[in-house]
Design a protein around this motif. Structure first.
Motif, PDB file in Angstrom:
ATOM      1  N   ASP A 191      -6.568 -14.673  -2.030  1.00  9.94           N
ATOM      2  CA  ASP A 191      -7.116 -14.842  -3.379  1.00  9.94           C
ATOM      3  C   ASP A 191      -6.782 -13.667  -4.290  1.00  9.94           C
ATOM      4  N   MET A 192      -5.649 -12.990  -4.014  1.00 12.08           N
ATOM      5  CA  MET A 192      -5.222 -11.864  -4.843  1.00 12.08           C
ATOM      6  C   MET A 192      -3.813 -12.120  -5.384  1.00 12.08           C
ATOM      7  N   PRO A 193      -3.661 -13.119  -6.252  1.00  8.00           N
ATOM      8  CA  PRO A 193      -2.333 -13.526  -6.714  1.00  8.00           C
ATOM      9  C   PRO A 193      -1.691 -12.610  -7.739  1.00  8.00           C
ATOM     10  N   MET A 194      -2.404 -11.583  -8.195  1.00 11.76           N
ATOM     11  CA  MET A 194      -1.826 -10.672  -9.184  1.00 11.76           C
ATOM     12  C   MET A 194      -1.141  -9.473  -8.538  1.00 11.76           C
ATOM     13  N   VAL A 195      -1.274  -9.315  -7.217  1.00 13.27           N
ATOM     14  CA  VAL A 195      -0.588  -8.215  -6.531  1.00 13.27           C
ATOM     15  C   VAL A 195       0.916  -8.460  -6.610  1.00 13.27           C
ATOM     16  N   GLN A 196       1.644  -7.469  -7.078  1.00 12.73           N
ATOM     17  CA  GLN A 196       3.070  -7.640  -7.313  1.00 12.73           C
ATOM     18  C   GLN A 196       3.902  -7.315  -6.061  1.00 12.73           C
ATOM     19  N   THR A 197       5.065  -7.937  -6.010  1.00  7.56           N
ATOM     20  CA  THR A 197       5.966  -7.759  -4.876  1.00  7.56           C
ATOM     21  C   THR A 197       6.311  -6.287  -4.651  1.00  7.56           C
ATOM     22  N   ALA A 198       6.564  -5.553  -5.718  1.00 12.78           N
ATOM     23  CA  ALA A 198       6.923  -4.136  -5.592  1.00 12.78           C
ATOM     24  C   ALA A 198       5.804  -3.339  -4.925  1.00 12.78           C
ATOM     25  N   THR A 199       4.564  -3.732  -5.164  1.00 13.33           N
ATOM     26  CA  THR A 199       3.423  -3.060  -4.535  1.00 13.33           C
ATOM     27  C   THR A 199       3.440  -3.281  -3.029  1.00 13.33           C
ATOM     28  N   MET A 200       3.698  -4.508  -2.615  1.00 14.14           N
ATOM     29  CA  MET A 200       3.761  -4.810  -1.188  1.00 14.14           C
ATOM     30  C   MET A 200       4.839  -3.978  -0.512  1.00 14.14           C
ATOM     31  N   LEU A 201       5.988  -3.861  -1.148  1.00 20.26           N
ATOM     32  CA  LEU A 201       7.091  -3.095  -0.575  1.00 20.26           C
ATOM     33  C   LEU A 201       6.767  -1.603  -0.522  1.00 20.26           C
ATOM     34  N   ALA A 202       6.033  -1.110  -1.511  1.00 21.26           N
ATOM     35  CA  ALA A 202       5.666   0.316  -1.520  1.00 21.26           C
ATOM     36  C   ALA A 202       4.734   0.642  -0.361  1.00 21.26           C
ATOM     37  N   VAL A 203       3.778  -0.243  -0.090  1.00 23.80           N
ATOM     38  CA  VAL A 203       2.862  -0.015   1.028  1.00 23.80           C
ATOM     39  C   VAL A 203       3.609  -0.146   2.356  1.00 23.80           C
ATOM     40  N   ALA A 204       4.500  -1.118   2.447  1.00 30.41           N
ATOM     41  CA  ALA A 204       5.301  -1.286   3.664  1.00 30.41           C
ATOM     42  C   ALA A 204       6.123  -0.029   3.946  1.00 30.41           C
ATOM     43  N   PRO A 221      -2.522  -4.621  -0.846  1.00 27.91           N
ATOM     44  CA  PRO A 221      -2.678  -4.788   0.587  1.00 27.91           C
ATOM     45  C   PRO A 221      -2.994  -3.486   1.311  1.00 27.91           C
ATOM     46  N   VAL A 222      -3.483  -3.655   2.535  1.00 30.81           N
ATOM     47  CA  VAL A 222      -3.691  -2.535   3.447  1.00 30.81           C
ATOM     48  C   VAL A 222      -2.698  -2.706   4.585  1.00 30.81           C
ATOM     49  N   GLY A 223      -1.998  -1.634   4.935  1.00 29.49           N
ATOM     50  CA  GLY A 223      -0.978  -1.707   5.967  1.00 29.49           C
ATOM     51  C   GLY A 223      -1.328  -0.894   7.196  1.00 29.49           C
ATOM     52  N   PHE A 224      -0.862  -1.370   8.347  1.00 29.49           N
ATOM     53  CA  PHE A 224      -1.112  -0.702   9.626  1.00 29.49           C
ATOM     54  C   PHE A 224       0.206  -0.582  10.380  1.00 29.49           C
ATOM     55  N   ALA A 225       0.468   0.584  10.931  1.00 30.22           N
ATOM     56  CA  ALA A 225       1.700   0.826  11.670  1.00 30.22           C
ATOM     57  C   ALA A 225       1.626   0.187  13.060  1.00 30.22           C
ATOM     58  N   ALA A 226       2.794   0.031  13.685  1.00 30.07           N
ATOM     59  CA  ALA A 226       2.894  -0.648  14.980  1.00 30.07           C
ATOM     60  C   ALA A 226       2.047   0.009  16.059  1.00 30.07           C
ATOM     61  N   GLU A 227       1.818   1.307  15.939  1.00 31.47           N
ATOM     62  CA  GLU A 227       1.059   2.015  16.974  1.00 31.47           C
ATOM     63  C   GLU A 227      -0.384   1.523  17.092  1.00 31.47           C
ATOM     64  N   HIS A 286       2.928   6.931   7.856  1.00 27.67           N
ATOM     65  CA  HIS A 286       1.470   6.962   7.980  1.00 27.67           C
ATOM     66  C   HIS A 286       0.993   5.807   8.853  1.00 27.67           C
ATOM     67  N   PRO A 287      -0.036   6.025   9.678  1.00 27.81           N
ATOM     68  CA  PRO A 287      -0.552   4.933  10.511  1.00 27.81           C
ATOM     69  C   PRO A 287      -1.268   3.858   9.702  1.00 27.81           C
ATOM     70  N   VAL A 288      -1.882   4.269   8.590  1.00 28.64           N
ATOM     71  CA  VAL A 288      -2.581   3.331   7.706  1.00 28.64           C
ATOM     72  C   VAL A 288      -2.216   3.679   6.271  1.00 28.64           C
ATOM     73  N   ALA A 289      -1.902   2.660   5.477  1.00 33.79           N
ATOM     74  CA  ALA A 289      -1.598   2.875   4.057  1.00 33.79           C
ATOM     75  C   ALA A 289      -2.211   1.735   3.257  1.00 33.79           C
ATOM     76  N   TYR A 290      -2.585   2.032   2.041  1.00 33.62           N
ATOM     77  CA  TYR A 290      -3.175   1.000   1.190  1.00 33.62           C
ATOM     78  C   TYR A 290      -2.754   1.241  -0.254  1.00 33.62           C
ATOM     79  N   ALA A 291      -2.726   0.172  -1.014  1.00 36.70           N
ATOM     80  CA  ALA A 291      -2.419   0.283  -2.439  1.00 36.70           C
ATOM     81  C   ALA A 291      -3.654   0.775  -3.186  1.00 36.70           C
ATOM     82  N   GLN A 292      -3.420   1.624  -4.173  1.00 33.58           N
ATOM     83  CA  GLN A 292      -4.522   2.022  -5.037  1.00 33.58           C
ATOM     84  C   GLN A 292      -4.034   2.083  -6.471  1.00 33.58           C
ATOM     85  N   HIS A 293      -4.954   1.799  -7.393  1.00 33.18           N
ATOM     86  CA  HIS A 293      -4.625   1.815  -8.819  1.00 33.18           C
ATOM     87  C   HIS A 293      -5.621   2.717  -9.525  1.00 33.18           C
TER      88      HIS A 293
END
Length: 203
Positions: A110-123, A143-149, A129-136
């Motif tokens: 339900d977050m359709p305004m998150v832009q593609t570039a934001t997803m790529l930046a967090v990725a 999104p919130v990202g988690f590393a493979a570890e 980093h083991p955990v990363a998240y977008a902030q404004h």
């Protein structure tokens, strides 16, 4: 050999109980598509592997946008189940569906305004980093990202708490983005109307 990339897990298994209109909030019209369809369009444009975790009720809507193999169907909250259902369980199911990914980004449907570039930046931040998240403007969003570890801990999540404990336990890196969409979700009909205005203005 091609290096594996983070997978993008779009969560679309919630009940949307605060949304009062007929039909699920994720299927509501937004521009030429729906709330979920717009979220998925931005996700697919990232060229990251996209997994949608959804329920039987929304599987058809989700599979209009991604291949059926990329739709993970879980029991709806409230369904008799041996598992503690909720956001945590949905995240675990999405992670388990792509165990070979180099990480996982979690994005509510339900977050359709998150832009593609934001997803790529967090990725990209998951490389360091083991955990990363977008902030404004200093406010934490998705999104919130988690590393493979963190795989072994992610696949054990259950219930509705999500991954808050992991975010608290590990050093979490905020990725500052010029994207207010990381803070905008849809819970109520009023939220949807505001979203439609913002979406039309951006379009």
């Amino acid at each position: 050999m091609m290096k594996s990339r983070p997978a993008l897990i779009v969560l679309a298994a919630g009940t949307g109980s605060r949304f009062g209109a007929a039909g699920h909030k994720l299927t509501q019209r937004l521009g030429a598509s729906s709330v979920l369809g717009t979220t998925l369009r931005h996700a697919i444009a990232s060229h990251l592997p996209v997994i949608v975790v959804t329920t039987d009720a929304l599987a058809e809507a989700a599979c209009r946008h991604v291949a059926s193999r990329d739709c993970v169907v879980v029991p709806a909250v409230g369904t008799p189940s041996p598992h503690a259902l909720g956001m945590g369980y949905s995240i675990a199911a999405g992670v388990a569906a792509r165990p070979d990914a180099s990480g996982w980004l979690v994005l509510p449907g339900d977050m359709p305004m998150v832009q593609t570039a934001t997803m790529l930046a967090v990725a990209s931040a998951l490389e360091h980093h083991p955990v990363a998240y977008a902030q404004h403007r200093g406010r934490r969003g998705h999104p919130v990202g988690f590393a493979a570890e963190l795989y072994s801990e992610l696949v054990l999540l259950s219930g509705d708490e999500g991954a808050r404990r992991l975010v608290a336990r590990y050093p979490a890196h905020g990725v500052e983005v010029d994207d207010a969409g990381v803070l905008i979700d849809v819970d109520t009909e009023a939220d949807l109307e505001k979203l439609r205005v913002a979406h039309a203005a951006r379009a």
